[in-house]
Design a protein around this motif. Structure first.
Motif, mmCIF file in Angstrom:
data_model
loop_
_atom_site.group_PDB
_atom_site.id
_atom_site.type_symbol
_atom_site.label_atom_id
_atom_site.label_comp_id
_atom_site.label_asym_id
_atom_site.label_seq_id
_atom_site.Cartn_x
_atom_site.Cartn_y
_atom_site.Cartn_z
ATOM 1 N N VAL A 160 -24.281 32.476 -5.744
ATOM 2 C CA VAL A 160 -24.875 33.806 -5.789
ATOM 3 C C VAL A 160 -25.965 33.900 -4.724
ATOM 4 O O VAL A 160 -26.799 33.008 -4.606
ATOM 5 N N ARG A 161 -25.940 34.973 -3.945
ATOM 6 C CA ARG A 161 -26.968 35.185 -2.941
ATOM 7 C C ARG A 161 -27.553 36.582 -3.141
ATOM 8 O O ARG A 161 -26.855 37.571 -2.995
ATOM 9 N N GLU A 162 -28.813 36.593 -3.480
ATOM 10 C CA GLU A 162 -29.511 37.855 -3.695
ATOM 11 C C GLU A 162 -30.587 38.000 -2.625
ATOM 12 O O GLU A 162 -31.511 37.196 -2.545
ATOM 13 N N MET A 163 -30.459 39.025 -1.770
ATOM 14 C CA MET A 163 -31.391 39.223 -0.667
ATOM 15 C C MET A 163 -32.569 40.081 -1.096
ATOM 16 O O MET A 163 -32.406 41.097 -1.773
ATOM 17 N N GLN A 164 -33.760 39.667 -0.687
ATOM 18 C CA GLN A 164 -34.981 40.419 -0.926
ATOM 19 C C GLN A 164 -35.810 40.409 0.347
ATOM 20 O O GLN A 164 -35.641 39.524 1.188
ATOM 21 N N PRO A 165 -36.719 41.371 0.500
ATOM 22 C CA PRO A 165 -37.613 41.315 1.656
ATOM 23 C C PRO A 165 -38.455 40.045 1.621
ATOM 24 O O PRO A 165 -38.964 39.662 0.572
ATOM 25 N N MET A 166 -38.592 39.393 2.743
ATOM 26 C CA MET A 166 -39.426 38.194 2.815
ATOM 27 C C MET A 166 -40.889 38.611 2.773
ATOM 28 O O MET A 166 -41.306 39.480 3.548
ATOM 29 N N PRO A 167 -41.712 38.037 1.888
ATOM 30 C CA PRO A 167 -43.148 38.373 1.873
ATOM 31 C C PRO A 167 -43.760 38.133 3.254
ATOM 32 O O PRO A 167 -43.615 37.047 3.827
ATOM 33 N N GLU A 168 -44.445 39.138 3.783
ATOM 34 C CA GLU A 168 -44.918 39.073 5.160
ATOM 35 C C GLU A 168 -45.931 37.962 5.388
ATOM 36 O O GLU A 168 -46.069 37.466 6.506
ATOM 37 N N ARG A 169 -46.635 37.539 4.348
ATOM 38 C CA ARG A 169 -47.615 36.466 4.524
ATOM 39 C C ARG A 169 -46.957 35.097 4.691
ATOM 40 O O ARG A 169 -47.633 34.122 5.034
ATOM 41 N N LEU A 170 -45.649 35.017 4.449
ATOM 42 C CA LEU A 170 -44.970 33.724 4.537
ATOM 43 C C LEU A 170 -44.343 33.454 5.898
ATOM 44 O O LEU A 170 -43.854 32.354 6.133
ATOM 45 N N TYR A 171 -44.325 34.432 6.791
ATOM 46 C CA TYR A 171 -43.691 34.189 8.079
ATOM 47 C C TYR A 171 -44.332 35.059 9.153
ATOM 48 O O TYR A 171 -45.059 36.012 8.876
ATOM 49 N N ALA A 172 -44.054 34.695 10.405
ATOM 50 C CA ALA A 172 -44.473 35.498 11.548
ATOM 51 C C ALA A 172 -43.472 35.278 12.668
ATOM 52 O O ALA A 172 -42.897 34.196 12.810
ATOM 53 N N VAL A 173 -43.242 36.316 13.452
ATOM 54 C CA VAL A 173 -42.370 36.224 14.626
ATOM 55 C C VAL A 173 -43.134 36.776 15.818
ATOM 56 O O VAL A 173 -43.588 37.913 15.804
ATOM 57 N N LYS A 174 -43.293 35.948 16.850
ATOM 58 C CA LYS A 174 -44.001 36.374 18.038
ATOM 59 C C LYS A 174 -43.444 35.653 19.248
ATOM 60 O O LYS A 174 -43.331 34.420 19.245
ATOM 61 N N ASP A 175 -43.086 36.419 20.272
ATOM 62 C CA ASP A 175 -42.573 35.871 21.530
ATOM 63 C C ASP A 175 -41.413 34.904 21.288
ATOM 64 O O ASP A 175 -41.308 33.852 21.928
ATOM 65 N N GLY A 176 -40.547 35.240 20.348
ATOM 66 C CA GLY A 176 -39.371 34.424 20.103
ATOM 67 C C GLY A 176 -39.610 33.188 19.272
ATOM 68 O O GLY A 176 -38.706 32.367 19.108
ATOM 69 N N VAL A 177 -40.827 33.013 18.738
ATOM 70 C CA VAL A 177 -41.142 31.866 17.897
ATOM 71 C C VAL A 177 -41.234 32.326 16.440
ATOM 72 O O VAL A 177 -41.943 33.282 16.129
ATOM 73 N N TYR A 178 -40.495 31.648 15.568
ATOM 74 C CA TYR A 178 -40.504 31.956 14.143
ATOM 75 C C TYR A 178 -41.384 30.930 13.440
ATOM 76 O O TYR A 178 -41.169 29.719 13.556
ATOM 77 N N ARG A 179 -42.389 31.413 12.703
ATOM 78 C CA ARG A 179 -43.286 30.555 11.949
ATOM 79 C C ARG A 179 -43.106 30.813 10.457
ATOM 80 O O ARG A 179 -43.109 31.962 10.033
ATOM 81 N N SER A 180 -42.973 29.739 9.693
ATOM 82 C CA SER A 180 -42.772 29.873 8.257
ATOM 83 C C SER A 180 -43.783 29.030 7.507
ATOM 84 O O SER A 180 -43.849 27.810 7.681
ATOM 85 N N ALA A 181 -44.570 29.680 6.657
ATOM 86 C CA ALA A 181 -45.445 28.945 5.745
ATOM 87 C C ALA A 181 -44.651 28.394 4.571
ATOM 88 O O ALA A 181 -45.077 27.441 3.928
ATOM 89 N N LEU A 182 -43.483 28.973 4.289
ATOM 90 C CA LEU A 182 -42.635 28.496 3.206
ATOM 91 C C LEU A 182 -42.014 27.147 3.560
ATOM 92 O O LEU A 182 -42.050 26.203 2.784
ATOM 93 N N SER A 183 -41.461 27.054 4.778
ATOM 94 C CA SER A 183 -40.831 25.811 5.228
ATOM 95 C C SER A 183 -41.747 24.951 6.080
ATOM 96 O O SER A 183 -41.355 23.867 6.504
ATOM 97 N N ARG A 184 -42.967 25.443 6.365
ATOM 98 C CA ARG A 184 -44.016 24.682 7.043
ATOM 99 C C ARG A 184 -43.674 24.339 8.488
ATOM 100 O O ARG A 184 -44.113 23.321 9.017
#
Length: 276
Positions: A59-83
């Motif tokens: 089962v895959r249920e999609m939800q909006p990712m909480p904005e405080r958990l990630y950032a995207v800038k200049d092609g770099v993806y940062r995740s506080a969830l996956s560190r």
């Protein structure tokens, strides 16, 4: 959303501020470099036993990712969830990639044990073909009651030496690698396909020609983590040899695109020794 999953997300939101400082200090990629744009980021609730098949439907249920958990800038993806912070990987000529993150395993204390990030050129909502490109990052926090040193952790990959020898006899290749993140074990599979449980399951295409290559590296990072980098690389019109070389080159760029990683110990978190 289950109470345990909601608790894990709340815990990660609270920890995100501390991790963000470490991510912000990560080195940016050198230019010139054309970044891949991220089209959408979603949190993916998993069910049905993604790492350990249970016989139930996935089962895959999609939800909006909480904005405080990630950032995207200049092609770099940062995740506080996956560190982790890394350049959005490119397998072919794609300009846009959809991202989805998930908590695959939660410990008994409610904190994440394994998280995953999927970079999907085909889109998170579309039904993808089994040979479409895909990149996955799986971050596993190593348990305190099990080995954490690279030699012993890597020795147990894919069921250990005996099972790896059986897989090698079926054409699965293994070799040790040294990456910028630490020592690792690479695995190369001809005609690997996407499955519902990718990258945990290994599905093979029954085809005499070379259609895809699957390349994976398991890397022990820092004091508490193993990171898996898996890609499915479609061959297109390339020959077997050319496809293998291109797949390995794309995967090398994938790993070299990591600009930062934060382990739990670095932010002062000490899990209970009895947690799983």
């Amino acid at each position: 959303m289950s109470a345990r999953l909601a608790g894990a997300l709340a815990w990660m939101l609270a920890l995100a501020a501390g991790m963000a400082a470490g991510m912000a200090a990560a080195q940016e990629p050198q230019k010139p470099w054309e970044p891949v744009a991220v089209r959408v980021v979603r949190f993916e609730k998993l069910g049905g036993g993604v790492e350990r098949p249970t016989g139930e439907p996935v089962v895959r249920e999609m939800q909006p990712m909480p904005e405080r958990l990630y950032a995207v800038k200049d092609g770099v993806y940062r995740s506080a969830l996956s560190r982790i912070a890394l350049r959005v990987p490119r397998i072919g000529e794609e300009k846009l990639v959809d991202v989805r993150e998930a908590i695959a395993i939660i410990r008994a204390d409610g904190t994440p044990s394994t998280t995953q990030i999927m970079f999907d050129p085909g889109g998170t909502l579309a039904v993808s073909a089994s040979t479409d490109p895909l990149s996955a990052v799986v971050v596993t926090r190593l348990r305190d009651d099990r080995p954490k040193d690279a030699e012993r952790v890597l020795a147990g990959i894919d069921g250990g030496e005996v099972q790896r020898a059986n897989l090698s006899a079926r054409g699965v290749g293994y070799h040790r690698v040294q990456t910028q993140m630490g020592p690792g074990l690479a695995r190369v599979i001809r005609n690997r396909v996407r499955t519902l449980r990718f990258p945990y399951d290994i599905g093979l295409l029954n085809d005499s020609g070379t259609v895809t290559y699957g390349v994976t590296a398991f890397v022990v990072v820092g004091r508490d983590s193993m990171v898996e980098f898996s890609q499915l690389f479609p061959c297109g019109q390339r020959s077997d040899g050319d496809c293998r070389v291109a797949a390995l080159k794309a995967h090398e760029a994938f790993i070299n695109g990591v600009t930062g990683f934060t382990d739990y110990a670095a932010v002062g978190y000490k899990p209970a020794s009895s947690a799983h």
